[in-house]
Design a protein around this motif. Structure first.
Motif, PDB file in Angstrom:
ATOM      1  N   LYS A 168       0.813  -1.221   0.000  1.00  0.00           N
ATOM      2  CA  LYS A 168       0.000   0.000   0.000  1.00  0.00           C
ATOM      3  C   LYS A 168       0.843   1.266   0.000  1.00  0.00           C
ATOM      4  N   GLY A 169       2.155   1.127   0.034  1.00  0.00           N
ATOM      5  CA  GLY A 169       3.032   2.262  -0.137  1.00  0.00           C
ATOM      6  C   GLY A 169       3.464   2.950   1.143  1.00  0.00           C
ATOM      7  N   ILE A 170       4.347   3.935   0.977  1.00  0.00           N
ATOM      8  CA  ILE A 170       4.942   4.660   2.098  1.00  0.00           C
ATOM      9  C   ILE A 170       3.883   5.378   2.920  1.00  0.00           C
ATOM     10  N   ALA A 171       2.914   5.987   2.242  1.00  0.00           N
ATOM     11  CA  ALA A 171       1.895   6.759   2.952  1.00  0.00           C
ATOM     12  C   ALA A 171       1.120   5.894   3.938  1.00  0.00           C
ATOM     13  N   ALA A 172       0.746   4.693   3.512  1.00  0.00           N
ATOM     14  CA  ALA A 172      -0.022   3.808   4.398  1.00  0.00           C
ATOM     15  C   ALA A 172       0.767   3.465   5.649  1.00  0.00           C
ATOM     16  N   GLU A 173       2.079   3.257   5.495  1.00  0.00           N
ATOM     17  CA  GLU A 173       2.907   2.924   6.650  1.00  0.00           C
ATOM     18  C   GLU A 173       3.094   4.148   7.547  1.00  0.00           C
ATOM     19  N   CYS A 174       3.329   5.309   6.940  1.00  0.00           N
ATOM     20  CA  CYS A 174       3.508   6.537   7.728  1.00  0.00           C
ATOM     21  C   CYS A 174       2.247   6.872   8.516  1.00  0.00           C
ATOM     22  N   ASN A 175       1.089   6.609   7.925  1.00  0.00           N
ATOM     23  CA  ASN A 175      -0.170   6.873   8.638  1.00  0.00           C
ATOM     24  C   ASN A 175      -0.277   6.018   9.891  1.00  0.00           C
ATOM     25  N   ARG A 176       0.255   4.817   9.823  1.00  0.00           N
ATOM     26  CA  ARG A 176       0.238   3.937  10.997  1.00  0.00           C
ATOM     27  C   ARG A 176       1.277   4.359  12.026  1.00  0.00           C
ATOM     28  N   ILE A 177       2.434   4.773  11.546  1.00  0.00           N
ATOM     29  CA  ILE A 177       3.522   5.129  12.467  1.00  0.00           C
ATOM     30  C   ILE A 177       3.241   6.456  13.167  1.00  0.00           C
ATOM     31  N   PHE A 178       2.818   7.454  12.389  1.00  0.00           N
ATOM     32  CA  PHE A 178       2.744   8.817  12.907  1.00  0.00           C
ATOM     33  C   PHE A 178       1.349   9.228  13.377  1.00  0.00           C
ATOM     34  N   GLU A 179       0.370   8.360  13.181  1.00  0.00           N
ATOM     35  CA  GLU A 179      -0.949   8.467  13.817  1.00  0.00           C
ATOM     36  C   GLU A 179      -1.563   9.865  13.714  1.00  0.00           C
ATOM     37  N   GLY A 180      -1.824  10.279  12.477  1.00  0.00           N
ATOM     38  CA  GLY A 180      -2.534  11.535  12.259  1.00  0.00           C
ATOM     39  C   GLY A 180      -1.649  12.750  12.051  1.00  0.00           C
ATOM     40  N   LYS A 181      -0.357  12.614  12.298  1.00  0.00           N
ATOM     41  CA  LYS A 181       0.543  13.746  12.081  1.00  0.00           C
ATOM     42  C   LYS A 181       0.790  13.935  10.576  1.00  0.00           C
ATOM     43  N   GLN A 182       1.083  15.158  10.172  1.00  0.00           N
ATOM     44  CA  GLN A 182       1.403  15.444   8.784  1.00  0.00           C
ATOM     45  C   GLN A 182       2.879  15.161   8.531  1.00  0.00           C
ATOM     46  N   TYR A 183       3.195  14.702   7.339  1.00  0.00           N
ATOM     47  CA  TYR A 183       4.565  14.332   6.990  1.00  0.00           C
ATOM     48  C   TYR A 183       4.760  14.536   5.493  1.00  0.00           C
ATOM     49  N   SER A 184       6.000  14.541   5.072  1.00  0.00           N
ATOM     50  CA  SER A 184       6.320  14.634   3.647  1.00  0.00           C
ATOM     51  C   SER A 184       7.600  13.860   3.370  1.00  0.00           C
ATOM     52  N   CYS A 185       7.750  13.405   2.132  1.00  0.00           N
ATOM     53  CA  CYS A 185       8.937  12.667   1.697  1.00  0.00           C
ATOM     54  C   CYS A 185       9.020  12.806   0.183  1.00  0.00           C
ATOM     55  N   LYS A 186      10.221  12.887  -0.354  1.00  0.00           N
ATOM     56  CA  LYS A 186      10.401  13.103  -1.791  1.00  0.00           C
ATOM     57  C   LYS A 186      10.086  11.866  -2.630  1.00  0.00           C
ATOM     58  N   LEU A 187      10.027  10.692  -2.009  1.00  0.00           N
ATOM     59  CA  LEU A 187       9.698   9.470  -2.742  1.00  0.00           C
ATOM     60  C   LEU A 187       8.198   9.399  -3.004  1.00  0.00           C
ATOM     61  N   PRO A 188       7.763   8.651  -4.023  1.00  0.00           N
ATOM     62  CA  PRO A 188       6.324   8.503  -4.278  1.00  0.00           C
ATOM     63  C   PRO A 188       5.633   7.786  -3.117  1.00  0.00           C
ATOM     64  N   LEU A 189       4.695   8.475  -2.477  1.00  0.00           N
ATOM     65  CA  LEU A 189       4.114   7.975  -1.233  1.00  0.00           C
ATOM     66  C   LEU A 189       3.074   6.881  -1.448  1.00  0.00           C
ATOM     67  N   MET A 190       2.454   6.852  -2.617  1.00  0.00           N
ATOM     68  CA  MET A 190       1.351   5.916  -2.843  1.00  0.00           C
ATOM     69  C   MET A 190       1.788   4.651  -3.589  1.00  0.00           C
ATOM     70  N   LYS A 191       2.989   4.651  -4.118  1.00  0.00           N
ATOM     71  CA  LYS A 191       3.425   3.515  -4.934  1.00  0.00           C
ATOM     72  C   LYS A 191       3.711   2.290  -4.068  1.00  0.00           C
ATOM     73  N   THR A 192       3.272   1.141  -4.524  1.00  0.00           N
ATOM     74  CA  THR A 192       3.556  -0.099  -3.810  1.00  0.00           C
ATOM     75  C   THR A 192       5.055  -0.342  -3.739  1.00  0.00           C
ATOM     76  N   SER A 193       5.473  -0.906  -2.622  1.00  0.00           N
ATOM     77  CA  SER A 193       6.886  -1.236  -2.428  1.00  0.00           C
ATOM     78  C   SER A 193       7.124  -2.729  -2.599  1.00  0.00           C
ATOM     79  N   GLY A 194       6.161  -3.422  -3.212  1.00  0.00           N
ATOM     80  CA  GLY A 194       6.343  -4.841  -3.512  1.00  0.00           C
ATOM     81  C   GLY A 194       6.816  -5.622  -2.308  1.00  0.00           C
ATOM     82  N   PRO A 195       7.925  -6.368  -2.462  1.00  0.00           N
ATOM     83  CA  PRO A 195       8.446  -7.174  -1.338  1.00  0.00           C
ATOM     84  C   PRO A 195       9.314  -6.333  -0.400  1.00  0.00           C
ATOM     85  N   SER A 196       8.758  -5.208   0.023  1.00  0.00           N
ATOM     86  CA  SER A 196       9.449  -4.312   0.975  1.00  0.00           C
ATOM     87  C   SER A 196      10.833  -3.915   0.467  1.00  0.00           C
TER      88      SER A 196
END
Length: 226
Positions: A168-196
């Protein structure tokens, strides 16, 4: 923890699967059985590390063929060779009554807690490796986070949290880690990371230079708005 199950204070169970990836005619992604098992085991061990554990037993479910078993074992062995550890005992089962049209396997790891991990938002957070999926994983292996480097960060106490990025991508993981906080990253946040292929890592600010000395692949900072 991410998707690991902690069944007591010291025991952690993780699992990952691969389907339609392998050497059969109707597989969607062609990859050797050994490479497929390597990346499947890679996800399972990253899930162990995310929970602060390291595997002690491995169970392999092989739906591909009897002939694939040895290559799957070699792929699992490759993970442990990479990090310089002995592979735990491997047990499991092969579906040999019926022949499948496509390849499939599942790898379960049982481990014991060895590391202290936590998700303090005051740490510096990075994404190590790029999100890749399918044939990209084979063609851009140089952008995949390296297990031995992540393991070294954990053993030295430099990594305070190792969190694999899933389908589900970086964004899905960040949403779990940071629990509602806003964040940004230069990598594509929605792209699947396949086998991690990419992994989120937390580092204390005093140890960032050590982190940068060890990590050899592409990484980007995650900026959190406090």
């Amino acid at each position: 923890m991410r998707n690991a199950l902690k069944i007591d204070n010291n025991t952690v169970v993780t699992i990952d699967n691969a389907g339609c990836i392998g050497e059969k005619e109707f597989d969607i992604v062609y990859a050797s059985n050994r490479l497929t098992a390597y990346y499947t085991a890679r996800v399972a061990i990253l899930e162990q590390w995310c929970a602060g554990a390291h595997p002690t037993h491995i169970f392999l479910s092989n739906f591909t063929s009897d002939a694939a078993w040895n290559d799957y074992e070699k792929g699992i062995q490759q993970v442990f060779d990479e990090i310089g550890e002995n592979v735990p005992p491997i047990k499991g089962s092969t579906e040999s009554n019926f022949e499948s049209m496509q390849s499939a396997l599942s790898i379960m790891m049982i481990g014991k807690v060895e590391f202290e991990v936590n998700r303090n938002h005051l740490y510096n957070w990075f994404v190590v490796g790029k999100p890749l999926v399918g044939q990209e994983v084979v063609e851009q292996a140089h952008h995949v986070a390296k297990l031995h480097e992540l393991y070294k960060l954990l053993k030295l106490g430099i990594a305070k949290q190792v969190w694999p990025v899933g389908s589900k991508g970086i964004a899905a993981e960040c949403n779990r880690i940071f629990e509602g906080k806003q964040y940004s990253c230069k990598l594509p946040l929605m792209k699947t990371s396949g086998p991690s292929t990419s992994v989120i890592v937390a580092v204390d600010k005093e140890q960032i230079d050590l982190f940068k000395e060890i990590i050899s692949v592409h990484y980007e900072a995650i900026h959190i708005k406090i």
